[in-house]
Scaffold this motif. Sequence first.
Motif, short mmCIF file in Angstrom:
data_model
loop_
_atom_site.label_atom_id
_atom_site.label_comp_id
_atom_site.label_asym_id
_atom_site.label_seq_id
_atom_site.Cartn_x
_atom_site.Cartn_y
_atom_site.Cartn_z
N THR A 2 0.83 -1.20 0.00
CA THR A 2 0.00 0.00 0.00
C THR A 2 0.86 1.25 0.00
OG1 THR A 2 -0.10 0.11 2.41
CG2 THR A 2 -1.75 -1.26 1.31
N LYS A 3 0.21 2.38 -0.23
CA LYS A 3 0.91 3.67 -0.20
C LYS A 3 1.49 3.93 1.19
CE LYS A 3 0.20 8.61 -0.95
NZ LYS A 3 -0.78 9.66 -1.31
N LEU A 4 0.74 3.53 2.25
CA LEU A 4 1.23 3.72 3.61
C LEU A 4 2.50 2.91 3.85
CD1 LEU A 4 0.88 4.89 6.44
CD2 LEU A 4 -0.62 2.95 6.98
N ASP A 5 2.52 1.68 3.32
CA ASP A 5 3.72 0.85 3.47
C ASP A 5 4.92 1.49 2.80
OD1 ASP A 5 2.35 -1.07 4.88
OD2 ASP A 5 1.77 -2.17 3.07
N LEU A 6 4.71 2.07 1.61
CA LEU A 6 5.80 2.74 0.90
C LEU A 6 6.30 3.94 1.67
CD1 LEU A 6 4.43 2.60 -2.76
CD2 LEU A 6 6.34 1.27 -1.81
N GLU A 7 5.37 4.71 2.25
CA GLU A 7 5.77 5.88 3.02
C GLU A 7 6.55 5.47 4.27
OE1 GLU A 7 2.18 7.92 3.79
OE2 GLU A 7 2.07 8.89 1.83
N GLN A 8 6.13 4.35 4.88
CA GLN A 8 6.83 3.88 6.05
C GLN A 8 8.25 3.45 5.71
OE1 GLN A 8 4.44 0.88 7.90
NE2 GLN A 8 2.73 2.24 8.31
N GLU A 9 8.44 2.82 4.54
CA GLU A 9 9.76 2.40 4.14
C GLU A 9 10.62 3.59 3.74
OE1 GLU A 9 9.68 -0.50 1.12
OE2 GLU A 9 8.77 -2.07 2.35
N LEU A 72 3.64 0.67 15.84
CA LEU A 72 3.97 1.72 14.88
C LEU A 72 5.47 1.83 14.61
CD1 LEU A 72 1.56 4.54 16.11
CD2 LEU A 72 1.33 3.15 14.05
N TRP A 73 6.30 1.23 15.47
CA TRP A 73 7.75 1.33 15.30
C TRP A 73 8.16 0.61 14.01
CZ3 TRP A 73 11.11 4.26 17.99
CH2 TRP A 73 12.47 4.04 17.77
N PRO A 74 8.85 1.29 13.09
CA PRO A 74 9.26 0.64 11.83
C PRO A 74 10.17 -0.55 12.09
CG PRO A 74 9.53 3.02 11.72
CD PRO A 74 9.24 2.69 13.15
N ARG A 75 9.92 -1.63 11.40
CA ARG A 75 10.73 -2.83 11.54
C ARG A 75 11.92 -2.76 10.59
NH1 ARG A 75 7.75 -2.55 15.16
NH2 ARG A 75 6.38 -4.14 16.01
N ASP A 76 13.11 -2.92 11.13
CA ASP A 76 14.31 -2.93 10.30
C ASP A 76 14.43 -4.28 9.62
OD1 ASP A 76 15.01 -0.37 11.11
OD2 ASP A 76 16.02 -1.13 12.91
N ILE A 77 14.54 -4.24 8.30
CA ILE A 77 14.61 -5.46 7.51
C ILE A 77 16.05 -5.70 7.05
CG2 ILE A 77 13.76 -6.65 5.46
CD1 ILE A 77 11.25 -4.94 5.64
N ASP A 78 16.55 -6.91 7.32
CA ASP A 78 17.89 -7.28 6.88
C ASP A 78 18.92 -6.23 7.30
OD1 ASP A 78 16.49 -8.53 3.82
OD2 ASP A 78 16.88 -9.58 5.70
#
Length: 211
Positions: A2-9, A72-78
């Motif tokens: 989603t757009k929200l997911d993109l903004e979060q990344e 709400l805390w962004p998850r750090d990936i890899d």
Amino acid sequence: MTKLDLEQEKYPGLRKGLVMIVGGLSLLFLTGVLLGFTVATFEHGGPNVTDAAIIAAILAMIAAVVFAGWKLWPRDIDEPLSPSTRKARNWMNVIIGFSVAAGFAFAVMEGPESASLFSNGPLNPVVAMLALIGWLVVTPAVSWAWWRNVDEHEAAAYRDSGIVAMHFYFFLAPAWWLASRAGWVPAQDPMIVFAIVTTVWLLAWAYRKYT
């Protein structure tokens, strides 16, 4: 996605800063309300059913803030963490935990008549001694252990925010002193100035670290 997911990344750092500042201030406020209400309740003979329900509601709001911050805390990936960075985070958690526990214990030991960080009244010598040991011995030791393990970015954020806070104090303290002598504002209280400057330092640190 989603757009929200993109903004979060795209803006994970900014989101971390907002969660930390808003969540931290909310927890500080709710903890203060809980402490003040609990002390007042026991001062008047202990909690009744209504008091217990109010305390439970405040605890539920604290839990909700913690849960919201976790979600709400962004998850750090890899993003692998170096041993020093992991140690620095652990020491930061120790600092936060010790600060909260020490503040709560200090307010409780002061008693209901003067349970305030900004009180200038007489203080029990035992309470004063314990507070001084915590502030002058434990806090510097834990802070130094944290500082030895931070990376370059964290160290730069800490230094830059410290410079901002020092300049803020440089202008605030004399200005308040002059204004109080002119009768425009109340007399300067060192703990209020300390709290204001510390808040500025934390905001500058969060901005420098997460943006």
